[in-house]
Design an enzyme around this catalytic site. Structure first.
Site, short mmCIF file in Angstrom:
data_model
loop_
_atom_site.label_atom_id
_atom_site.label_comp_id
_atom_site.label_asym_id
_atom_site.label_seq_id
_atom_site.Cartn_x
_atom_site.Cartn_y
_atom_site.Cartn_z
NE ARG A 1 2.84 -22.07 61.13
CZ ARG A 1 3.42 -21.32 60.17
NH1 ARG A 1 2.91 -20.15 59.85
NH2 ARG A 1 4.50 -21.74 59.58
NE ARG B 1 10.95 -17.49 53.23
CZ ARG B 1 9.76 -18.09 53.36
NH1 ARG B 1 8.94 -18.17 52.37
NH2 ARG B 1 9.41 -18.59 54.53
NE ARG C 1 10.28 -21.42 59.23
CZ ARG C 1 9.04 -21.64 59.66
NH1 ARG C 1 8.82 -22.41 60.69
NH2 ARG C 1 8.04 -21.10 59.03
NE ARG D 1 5.57 -25.28 57.92
CZ ARG D 1 5.67 -24.07 57.36
NH1 ARG D 1 4.59 -23.40 56.99
NH2 ARG D 1 6.85 -23.54 57.17
CE LYS E 1 4.98 -14.83 54.68
NZ LYS E 1 5.53 -15.09 56.02
P1 AMP Z 1 6.96 -21.09 54.44
O1 AMP Z 1 5.87 -22.10 54.32
O2 AMP Z 1 6.72 -19.89 53.59
O3 AMP Z 1 7.26 -20.75 55.87
O4 AMP Z 1 8.29 -21.79 53.85
C1 AMP Z 1 8.84 -22.95 54.44
C2 AMP Z 1 10.27 -23.15 53.98
O5 AMP Z 1 10.30 -23.33 52.55
C3 AMP Z 1 11.21 -21.97 54.22
O6 AMP Z 1 11.73 -21.97 55.54
C4 AMP Z 1 12.29 -22.22 53.18
O7 AMP Z 1 13.14 -23.28 53.55
C5 AMP Z 1 11.45 -22.71 52.00
N1 AMP Z 1 11.01 -21.56 51.16
C6 AMP Z 1 9.73 -21.13 50.98
N2 AMP Z 1 9.70 -20.06 50.16
C7 AMP Z 1 10.99 -19.81 49.81
C8 AMP Z 1 11.62 -18.82 49.01
N3 AMP Z 1 10.91 -17.86 48.41
N4 AMP Z 1 12.96 -18.88 48.88
C9 AMP Z 1 13.69 -19.84 49.47
N5 AMP Z 1 13.17 -20.77 50.27
C10 AMP Z 1 11.82 -20.77 50.45
#
Ligand code: AMP
Length: 223
Positions: free
Chosen positions: A131, A92, A175, A164, A17
């Protein structure tokens, strides 16, 4: 008044994404809003929001809806989102999706399309574990699928690449489970509204981009 355009990118963690969002946002002149990146910036700056979010991110869980929705609302109201935005990682959960619909009425806009990048669960772990993310702007690379020209250095801005914390194996599994239970139901939510467009995320980065851009381009021509 110009209606603002919002595009929601759906797909499991590791589907690509973030990588695709960079390409689409640039081509469509939309602001790329990544909820995860905003949380990581807050964490880096050690704000209260960042410290709170980290408690959930470290475990691979979702940050609570009320906090996440308020953060996104604040971001979408800023002037650089005057034409709309490309949302990556938000919504989400179903309640985030409903909150977004409400917010967009106030902002005089609507979700125009929901590209869903589909990748089978069994290959996500490998994708996430390989990654690497750039320290300064979050550009994403992969040992095998998208290696940087020089190991450890971002091709785009020369900054350091790091793994990360939540891309480590145990957190990755969590996740993916969280995605299946809480986020995957959004596919049906947007399908019912006729907004979903599925793309095969196992194709090459360029093929996925081409398919997304031709679909989104066709929508723009008809609007
Ligand atoms: P991402 O970079 O999109 O993989 O997000 C990393 C982490 O941020 C996720 O595993 C969640 O802990 C938090 N996070 C990101 N977006 C959301 C969301 N829309 N709702 C809740 N937690 C989020």
């Amino acid at each position: 008044m110009i209606m603002r355009t919002y595009i929601v990118l759906l797909g499991p963690p590791g589907a690509g994404k973030g990588t695709q969002a960079e390409v689409i946002a640039e081509k469509m002149a939309l602001q790329h809003i990544s909820s995860g990146a905003i949380f990581r910036e807050h964490l880096h700056d050690q704000t209260e929001l960042g410290k709170l979010a980290a408690q959930y991110m470290d475990r691979g869980e979702l940050v609570p809806d009320d906090v996440t929705i308020a953060m996104i609302r604040d971001r979408l109201e800023r002037p650089d989102c005057a034409l709309g935005a490309l949302l990556d990682g938000f919504p989400r959960t179903r309640s985030q999706a409903e909150a977004l619909d409400g917010m967009l009425v106030e902002l005089h806009g609507a979700v125009k399309a929901v590209p869903y990048i589909y990748v089978p669960e069994e290959i996500l772990v490998e994708r996430l574990a390989g990654r690497w993310t750039c320290r300064s702007q979050g550009h994403v690379f992969h040992d095998k699928y998208h290696p940087p020209k020089q190991p450890g250095i971002c091709d785009e801005d020369g900054s350091e690449l790091y793994q990360r914390d939540d891309d480590k194996a145990e957190t990755v599994m969590r996740r993916i489970r969280v995605y299946l239970v809480q986020t995957k139901p959004l596919i049906a939510y947007y399908q019912e509204q006729g907004l979903l467009f599925q793309v095969d995320g196992t194709l090459s980065i360029d093929q996925v981009s081409a398919s997304l851009l031709s679909y989104l381009g066709a929508l723009e021509d008809h609007s």
